[in-house]
Design a protein around this motif. Structure first.
Motif, PDB file in Angstrom:
ATOM      1  N   GLU A 198     -58.535 -23.010  23.290  1.00  0.00           N
ATOM      2  CA  GLU A 198     -59.000 -21.536  23.065  1.00  0.00           C
ATOM      3  C   GLU A 198     -58.027 -20.764  24.153  1.00  0.00           C
ATOM      4  O   GLU A 198     -57.654 -19.561  23.837  1.00  0.00           O
ATOM      5  CB  GLU A 198     -60.516 -21.054  23.244  1.00  0.00           C
ATOM      6  N   LEU A 199     -58.171 -21.400  25.389  1.00  0.00           N
ATOM      7  CA  LEU A 199     -57.793 -20.590  26.527  1.00  0.00           C
ATOM      8  C   LEU A 199     -56.164 -20.630  26.272  1.00  0.00           C
ATOM      9  O   LEU A 199     -55.484 -19.708  26.660  1.00  0.00           O
ATOM     10  CB  LEU A 199     -58.015 -21.114  27.837  1.00  0.00           C
ATOM     11  N   ASN A 224     -62.514 -17.136  35.332  1.00  0.00           N
ATOM     12  CA  ASN A 224     -63.010 -17.788  34.385  1.00  0.00           C
ATOM     13  C   ASN A 224     -63.041 -18.984  34.004  1.00  0.00           C
ATOM     14  O   ASN A 224     -64.045 -19.508  33.501  1.00  0.00           O
ATOM     15  CB  ASN A 224     -61.715 -17.466  33.322  1.00  0.00           C
ATOM     16  N   GLU A 258     -54.377 -20.619  23.566  1.00  0.00           N
ATOM     17  CA  GLU A 258     -54.033 -19.531  22.709  1.00  0.00           C
ATOM     18  C   GLU A 258     -53.893 -18.140  23.503  1.00  0.00           C
ATOM     19  O   GLU A 258     -53.147 -17.311  23.145  1.00  0.00           O
ATOM     20  CB  GLU A 258     -55.005 -19.271  21.429  1.00  0.00           C
ATOM     21  N   THR A 259     -54.800 -17.784  24.305  1.00  0.00           N
ATOM     22  CA  THR A 259     -55.070 -16.514  25.061  1.00  0.00           C
ATOM     23  C   THR A 259     -53.639 -16.617  25.902  1.00  0.00           C
ATOM     24  O   THR A 259     -52.871 -15.656  25.980  1.00  0.00           O
ATOM     25  CB  THR A 259     -56.165 -16.420  25.949  1.00  0.00           C
ATOM     26  N   LYS A 273     -50.149 -15.904  24.250  1.00  0.00           N
ATOM     27  CA  LYS A 273     -50.158 -14.439  23.900  1.00  0.00           C
ATOM     28  C   LYS A 273     -49.814 -13.532  25.217  1.00  0.00           C
ATOM     29  O   LYS A 273     -49.475 -12.262  25.003  1.00  0.00           O
ATOM     30  CB  LYS A 273     -51.149 -14.044  23.302  1.00  0.00           C
ATOM     31  N   ASP A 274     -50.047 -14.202  26.376  1.00  0.00           N
ATOM     32  CA  ASP A 274     -49.994 -13.123  27.549  1.00  0.00           C
ATOM     33  C   ASP A 274     -48.444 -12.924  27.714  1.00  0.00           C
ATOM     34  O   ASP A 274     -47.488 -13.715  27.887  1.00  0.00           O
ATOM     35  CB  ASP A 274     -50.367 -13.974  28.756  1.00  0.00           C
TER      36      ASP A 274
END
Ligand SMILES: Cc1cc2nc3c(=O)[nH]c(=O)nc-3n(C[C@H](O)[C@H](O)[C@H](O)COP(=O)(O)O)c2cc1C
Length: 189
Positions: A67-68, A37, A70-71, A74-75
């Motif tokens: 953005e990354l 990614n 934030e992802t 949540k992991d």
């Protein structure tokens, strides 16, 4: 299009599986995803995993990084994500378009020792230690290798190049050969 740099500490939620290759399987999967990614998003940086904790550093366009992040936050493979650095960056400091990994166990051990740290605890990193950690990752030339800090510590003697069974067989073969030579010599004289 503003550039930023971001570093955080977190705590793995999985129990590290011992591996011979030195790459914890969960971490190896994160590494694969990052490599797939991050280049597409123009993100570079480094990840270090040790003593069940992560330290990650990211550089790139503000939107892409946040953005990354934030992802990542949540992991469920980690928790207690603590932002250590989040600030503007004048120019990129990593050459490669990928994630770097701290490769040399000795370097990390020496680094921690210099900091008076007995374990890898990025939550306790102050600004200076963060910068040194980033520098350690930046200098790393082994992009394809990830060393698990826990496994990097010398725990056992290195494995012998031949197993004890093979060694015993070789000794026996030597004894038999020697016996044959002696018997042959006695026959001749
Ligand atoms: C400690 C940690 C670091 C991560 N770093 C990255 C990263 O740099 N890039 C990335 O794409 N995903 C990273 N992930 C995984 C993301 O949380 C998420 O699973 C992934 O971006 C989903 O990608 P996909 O939609 O291509 O499967 C990381 C996860 C963890 C736990």
């Amino acid at each position: 299009m503003a550039l930023i740099r971001l570093a955080y500490a977190s705590e793995a939620t999985f129990d590290a599986s011992p591996t011979k290759s030195g790459v914890e399987p969960n971490v190896a999967r994160i590494l694969l995803t990052s490599r797939r990614n991050n280049p597409k998003k123009g993100l570079v940086g480094g990840l270090y995993y040790g003593d069940n904790r992560f330290f990650q550093y990211l550089e790139g366009e503000e939107r892409a990084v946040h953005e990354l992040y934030e992802t990542i936050k949540k992991d469920t493979r980690h928790r207690n994500v603590k932002t250590l650095i989040d600030e503007p960056l004048k120019e990129r400091t990593f050459k490669n378009w990928s994630m770097k990994y701290v490769p040399v166990a000795g370097d990390v051990a020496a680094f921690l020792k210099r900091q008076g740290l007995s374990e890898f605890n990025p939550y306790a990193f102050d600004r200076e230690v963060c910068e040194q950690m980033i520098e350690l990752i930046r200098k790393s030339s082994h992009d394809d290798k990830l060393i698990n800090h826990s496994e990097a510590r010398p725990t056992a003697a290195p494995e012998a190049p031949v197993s004890s069974g093979v060694r015993m067989g070789l000794i026996l073969a030597g004894v038999v050969l020697l016996g044959a030579f002696v018997a042959g010599g006695m026959l001749l004289f």
